[in-house]
Design a protein around this motif. Structure first.
Motif, PDB file in Angstrom:
ATOM      1  N   GLN A  83       0.778  -1.316   0.010  1.00 42.89           N
ATOM      2  CA  GLN A  83       0.197   0.133   0.218  1.00 42.89           C
ATOM      3  C   GLN A  83       0.903   1.236  -0.020  1.00 42.89           C
ATOM      4  O   GLN A  83       0.717   2.284  -0.556  1.00 42.89           O
ATOM      5  CB  GLN A  83      -0.929   0.162   1.251  1.00 42.89           C
ATOM      6  CG  GLN A  83      -1.979   1.112   1.156  1.00 42.89           C
ATOM      7  CD  GLN A  83      -2.879   0.896  -0.077  1.00 42.89           C
ATOM      8  OE1 GLN A  83      -3.533   0.026  -0.549  1.00 42.89           O
ATOM      9  NE2 GLN A  83      -3.112   2.061  -0.759  1.00 42.89           N
ATOM     10  N   GLU A  84       1.959   1.324   0.581  1.00 44.88           N
ATOM     11  CA  GLU A  84       2.985   2.256   0.707  1.00 44.88           C
ATOM     12  C   GLU A  84       3.272   2.749  -0.920  1.00 44.88           C
ATOM     13  O   GLU A  84       3.574   3.880  -1.131  1.00 44.88           O
ATOM     14  CB  GLU A  84       3.960   2.299   1.462  1.00 44.88           C
ATOM     15  CG  GLU A  84       3.741   2.064   3.131  1.00 44.88           C
ATOM     16  CD  GLU A  84       3.354   0.724   3.678  1.00 44.88           C
ATOM     17  OE1 GLU A  84       2.968  -0.114   2.877  1.00 44.88           O
ATOM     18  OE2 GLU A  84       3.553   0.606   4.691  1.00 44.88           O
ATOM     19  N   GLU A  85       3.789   1.650  -1.472  1.00 47.89           N
ATOM     20  CA  GLU A  85       4.206   1.672  -2.969  1.00 47.89           C
ATOM     21  C   GLU A  85       2.983   2.433  -3.672  1.00 47.89           C
ATOM     22  O   GLU A  85       3.408   3.138  -4.454  1.00 47.89           O
ATOM     23  CB  GLU A  85       4.728   0.369  -3.462  1.00 47.89           C
ATOM     24  CG  GLU A  85       5.712  -0.146  -2.955  1.00 47.89           C
ATOM     25  CD  GLU A  85       6.208  -1.325  -3.522  1.00 47.89           C
ATOM     26  OE1 GLU A  85       7.530  -1.517  -3.917  1.00 47.89           O
ATOM     27  OE2 GLU A  85       5.511  -2.438  -3.155  1.00 47.89           O
ATOM     28  N   ILE A  86       1.926   1.960  -3.662  1.00 47.46           N
ATOM     29  CA  ILE A  86       0.771   2.674  -4.251  1.00 47.46           C
ATOM     30  C   ILE A  86       0.631   4.051  -3.869  1.00 47.46           C
ATOM     31  O   ILE A  86       0.307   4.792  -4.864  1.00 47.46           O
ATOM     32  CB  ILE A  86      -0.414   1.591  -4.062  1.00 47.46           C
ATOM     33  CG1 ILE A  86      -0.452   0.229  -4.611  1.00 47.46           C
ATOM     34  CG2 ILE A  86      -1.700   2.511  -4.669  1.00 47.46           C
ATOM     35  CD1 ILE A  86      -1.340  -0.643  -3.977  1.00 47.46           C
ATOM     36  N   ASP A  87       0.688   4.450  -2.786  1.00 48.39           N
ATOM     37  CA  ASP A  87       0.560   5.642  -2.191  1.00 48.39           C
ATOM     38  C   ASP A  87       1.494   6.588  -2.696  1.00 48.39           C
ATOM     39  O   ASP A  87       1.338   7.335  -3.092  1.00 48.39           O
ATOM     40  CB  ASP A  87       0.135   5.772  -0.567  1.00 48.39           C
ATOM     41  CG  ASP A  87      -0.865   5.017   0.057  1.00 48.39           C
ATOM     42  OD1 ASP A  87      -1.861   4.758  -0.861  1.00 48.39           O
ATOM     43  OD2 ASP A  87      -0.964   4.731   1.297  1.00 48.39           O
ATOM     44  N   GLU A  88       2.829   6.265  -2.666  1.00 48.67           N
ATOM     45  CA  GLU A  88       3.870   6.960  -3.144  1.00 48.67           C
ATOM     46  C   GLU A  88       3.683   7.244  -4.764  1.00 48.67           C
ATOM     47  O   GLU A  88       3.892   8.394  -5.274  1.00 48.67           O
ATOM     48  CB  GLU A  88       5.171   6.178  -3.090  1.00 48.67           C
ATOM     49  CG  GLU A  88       5.625   6.379  -1.415  1.00 48.67           C
ATOM     50  CD  GLU A  88       6.941   5.465  -1.402  1.00 48.67           C
ATOM     51  OE1 GLU A  88       7.626   5.029  -2.404  1.00 48.67           O
ATOM     52  OE2 GLU A  88       7.111   5.085  -0.117  1.00 48.67           O
ATOM     53  N   THR A 129       0.861   7.284  -6.382  1.00 50.49           N
ATOM     54  CA  THR A 129      -0.426   8.128  -6.618  1.00 50.49           C
ATOM     55  C   THR A 129       0.045   9.644  -6.154  1.00 50.49           C
ATOM     56  O   THR A 129      -0.283  10.446  -6.880  1.00 50.49           O
ATOM     57  CB  THR A 129      -1.650   7.617  -5.560  1.00 50.49           C
ATOM     58  OG1 THR A 129      -1.867   6.346  -5.965  1.00 50.49           O
ATOM     59  CG2 THR A 129      -2.682   8.695  -5.810  1.00 50.49           C
ATOM     60  N   GLN A 130       0.647   9.767  -5.186  1.00 49.68           N
ATOM     61  CA  GLN A 130       1.248  11.020  -4.974  1.00 49.68           C
ATOM     62  C   GLN A 130       2.292  11.735  -5.739  1.00 49.68           C
ATOM     63  O   GLN A 130       1.921  12.755  -6.338  1.00 49.68           O
ATOM     64  CB  GLN A 130       1.887  11.155  -3.427  1.00 49.68           C
ATOM     65  CG  GLN A 130       1.149  10.869  -2.210  1.00 49.68           C
ATOM     66  CD  GLN A 130       1.950  10.710  -0.922  1.00 49.68           C
ATOM     67  OE1 GLN A 130       3.021  10.669  -0.826  1.00 49.68           O
ATOM     68  NE2 GLN A 130       0.763  10.312   0.246  1.00 49.68           N
ATOM     69  N   GLN A 188       0.218  12.926  -8.616  1.00 53.76           N
ATOM     70  CA  GLN A 188      -0.594  13.968  -8.583  1.00 53.76           C
ATOM     71  C   GLN A 188       0.173  15.188  -8.348  1.00 53.76           C
ATOM     72  O   GLN A 188      -0.195  16.509  -8.310  1.00 53.76           O
ATOM     73  CB  GLN A 188      -1.355  13.905  -7.133  1.00 53.76           C
ATOM     74  CG  GLN A 188      -2.443  12.957  -7.388  1.00 53.76           C
ATOM     75  CD  GLN A 188      -3.248  12.545  -5.826  1.00 53.76           C
ATOM     76  OE1 GLN A 188      -2.717  12.809  -4.802  1.00 53.76           O
ATOM     77  NE2 GLN A 188      -4.284  11.859  -6.109  1.00 53.76           N
TER      78      GLN A 188
END
Length: 139
Positions: A127-132, A134-135, A138
């Motif tokens: 999930q951390e990789e996905i969040d990074e 995504t950020q 953006q």
């Protein structure tokens, strides 16, 4: 009225050996008060945090084709990324079946592995990789 998932059952040749292999993969333990032992034809393991259970049950049939159902595993928070988990599981005895990393661009995708009895499962990004990612997208 609806149903809920009681536990996931994995047909196998050796319930004890396969349950022992999967325990460190998932971070699961034996059921409290019901330890799995060599020779047991049914071995249940449980996630100590969520209570989710996986039952390994011996059957006479061997796996001969692709799984119709498989597990998609995501590294637990704080335990590293997909590639770290891939290395850990390969060192643990998993076999790499297919590599789909980068299939949808840099940092995307998954890796298909098999356990010692050939049951396939996938390693996804954390999930951390996905969040990074995504950020970063953006801005």
């Amino acid at each position: 009225m609806t149903s809920f998932l009681s536990h996931l059952t994995v047909d196998c040749a050796n319930a004890y050996d396969l349950s022992e292999w999967w325990k460190p993969v998932l971070g699961y333990t034996d059921l409290p008060g019901d330890p799995n032992e060599p020779g047991h034809e049914e071995c249940m393991i449980v996630d100590p945090d969520t209570g989710q259970q996986v039952l390994f049950i011996e059957v006479p049939d061997r796996k001969t084709t692709k799984n119709r159902l498989h597990l998609d595993l995501r590294p637990r928070p704080g335990s590293g990324g997909r590639d770290d988990e891939l290395e850990r599981l390969l060192d643990h005895g998993a076999t790499q079946v297919a590599d789909h990393r980068g299939i949808y661009g840099p940092g995307s995708g998954w890796v298909v592995l098999a356990d010692p009895e050939g049951n396939e499962f996938c390693i996804l990004r954390s999930q951390e990789e996905i969040d990074e990612q995504t950020q970063a997208a953006q801005g």
